[in-house]
Design a protein around this motif. Sequence first.
Motif, PDB file in Angstrom:
ATOM      1  N   UNK A  21       0.836  -1.208   0.000  1.00  0.00           N
ATOM      2  CA  UNK A  21       0.000   0.000   0.000  1.00  0.00           C
ATOM      3  C   UNK A  21       0.870   1.257   0.000  1.00  0.00           C
ATOM      4  N   UNK A  22       1.953   1.220   0.764  1.00  0.00           N
ATOM      5  CA  UNK A  22       2.747   2.436   0.947  1.00  0.00           C
ATOM      6  C   UNK A  22       3.886   2.612  -0.048  1.00  0.00           C
ATOM      7  N   UNK A  23       4.298   1.584  -0.743  1.00  0.00           N
ATOM      8  CA  UNK A  23       5.467   1.680  -1.623  1.00  0.00           C
ATOM      9  C   UNK A  23       5.183   2.618  -2.803  1.00  0.00           C
ATOM     10  N   UNK A  24       6.164   3.405  -3.154  1.00  0.00           N
ATOM     11  CA  UNK A  24       6.051   4.345  -4.271  1.00  0.00           C
ATOM     12  C   UNK A  24       6.765   3.754  -5.483  1.00  0.00           C
ATOM     13  N   UNK A  25       5.973   3.266  -6.417  1.00  0.00           N
ATOM     14  CA  UNK A  25       6.496   2.690  -7.656  1.00  0.00           C
ATOM     15  C   UNK A  25       5.640   3.151  -8.817  1.00  0.00           C
ATOM     16  N   UNK A  26       6.168   2.991 -10.006  1.00  0.00           N
ATOM     17  CA  UNK A  26       5.387   3.176 -11.224  1.00  0.00           C
ATOM     18  C   UNK A  26       4.143   2.300 -11.131  1.00  0.00           C
ATOM     19  N   UNK A  27       3.029   2.780 -11.654  1.00  0.00           N
ATOM     20  CA  UNK A  27       1.751   2.068 -11.563  1.00  0.00           C
ATOM     21  C   UNK A  27       1.859   0.641 -12.084  1.00  0.00           C
ATOM     22  N   UNK A  28       2.493   0.475 -13.228  1.00  0.00           N
ATOM     23  CA  UNK A  28       2.609  -0.862 -13.806  1.00  0.00           C
ATOM     24  C   UNK A  28       3.519  -1.758 -12.978  1.00  0.00           C
ATOM     25  N   UNK A  29       4.608  -1.217 -12.489  1.00  0.00           N
ATOM     26  CA  UNK A  29       5.528  -2.016 -11.675  1.00  0.00           C
ATOM     27  C   UNK A  29       4.867  -2.418 -10.356  1.00  0.00           C
ATOM     28  N   UNK A  30       4.079  -1.518  -9.786  1.00  0.00           N
ATOM     29  CA  UNK A  30       3.356  -1.847  -8.557  1.00  0.00           C
ATOM     30  C   UNK A  30       2.334  -2.955  -8.821  1.00  0.00           C
ATOM     31  N   UNK A  31       1.674  -2.907  -9.964  1.00  0.00           N
ATOM     32  CA  UNK A  31       0.733  -3.967 -10.328  1.00  0.00           C
ATOM     33  C   UNK A  31       1.449  -5.303 -10.471  1.00  0.00           C
ATOM     34  N   UNK A  32       2.630  -5.280 -11.077  1.00  0.00           N
ATOM     35  CA  UNK A  32       3.418  -6.503 -11.225  1.00  0.00           C
ATOM     36  C   UNK A  32       3.791  -7.061  -9.850  1.00  0.00           C
ATOM     37  N   UNK A  75       0.577 -10.929 -17.626  1.00  0.00           N
ATOM     38  CA  UNK A  75       1.100  -9.637 -18.090  1.00  0.00           C
ATOM     39  C   UNK A  75       0.924  -9.482 -19.598  1.00  0.00           C
ATOM     40  N   UNK A  76       1.083 -10.577 -20.329  1.00  0.00           N
ATOM     41  CA  UNK A  76       0.851 -10.535 -21.771  1.00  0.00           C
ATOM     42  C   UNK A  76      -0.609 -10.164 -22.050  1.00  0.00           C
ATOM     43  N   UNK A  99       5.793   1.745 -22.236  1.00  0.00           N
ATOM     44  CA  UNK A  99       6.399   0.628 -21.530  1.00  0.00           C
ATOM     45  C   UNK A  99       5.326  -0.420 -21.277  1.00  0.00           C
ATOM     46  N   UNK A 100       5.596  -1.627 -21.689  1.00  0.00           N
ATOM     47  CA  UNK A 100       4.629  -2.705 -21.499  1.00  0.00           C
ATOM     48  C   UNK A 100       4.872  -3.396 -20.163  1.00  0.00           C
ATOM     49  N   UNK A 101       3.857  -4.125 -19.716  1.00  0.00           N
ATOM     50  CA  UNK A 101       4.000  -4.914 -18.495  1.00  0.00           C
ATOM     51  C   UNK A 101       5.115  -5.949 -18.671  1.00  0.00           C
ATOM     52  N   UNK A 102       5.124  -6.613 -19.811  1.00  0.00           N
ATOM     53  CA  UNK A 102       6.137  -7.645 -20.045  1.00  0.00           C
ATOM     54  C   UNK A 102       7.546  -7.074 -20.103  1.00  0.00           C
ATOM     55  N   UNK A 103       7.704  -5.904 -20.709  1.00  0.00           N
ATOM     56  CA  UNK A 103       9.048  -5.321 -20.759  1.00  0.00           C
ATOM     57  C   UNK A 103       9.535  -4.962 -19.358  1.00  0.00           C
ATOM     58  N   UNK A 104       8.641  -4.454 -18.513  1.00  0.00           N
ATOM     59  CA  UNK A 104       9.005  -4.180 -17.117  1.00  0.00           C
ATOM     60  C   UNK A 104       9.345  -5.472 -16.376  1.00  0.00           C
ATOM     61  N   UNK A 105       8.571  -6.511 -16.644  1.00  0.00           N
ATOM     62  CA  UNK A 105       8.810  -7.808 -16.008  1.00  0.00           C
ATOM     63  C   UNK A 105      10.225  -8.310 -16.311  1.00  0.00           C
ATOM     64  N   UNK A 106      10.583  -8.297 -17.586  1.00  0.00           N
ATOM     65  CA  UNK A 106      11.902  -8.809 -17.956  1.00  0.00           C
ATOM     66  C   UNK A 106      13.033  -7.862 -17.532  1.00  0.00           C
ATOM     67  N   UNK A 107      12.753  -6.582 -17.505  1.00  0.00           N
ATOM     68  CA  UNK A 107      13.767  -5.617 -17.112  1.00  0.00           C
ATOM     69  C   UNK A 107      14.023  -5.633 -15.606  1.00  0.00           C
TER      70      UNK A 107
END
Length: 111
Positions: A21-32, A75-76, A99-107
Amino acid sequence: MFARSGIDIPTQIAMVVPWIISIRLDRKLKSICKLLIQAAVYFIWKERNSRLHNQTSKPAHSVVKDIYLLLRAKLFSLDMELRAHPSATQRNRPYSTTTTYLSLWFEKIQG
């Protein structure tokens, strides 16, 4: 699973929800991160039940592989959904520049 990302996840399960809840991340990275935690809990619980009720077990690396396969599929599908139904801010720019979900996942996670 978070070692490569540089994200420090709590080691106590009771602290995971306040952390997410409290972590500050990019929306997509937080979803991942949320999806990864959910999948880990699900597969660990499933493995526990298999060991208790069926007297069968998988090695840890196999459980991690199952989690990664599930996450990549999810994520796909999220990427395909965004591609099919872009938000108002995405309509004005080509899909390939986002930036895609998958690209964030692999990165950040699997590498």
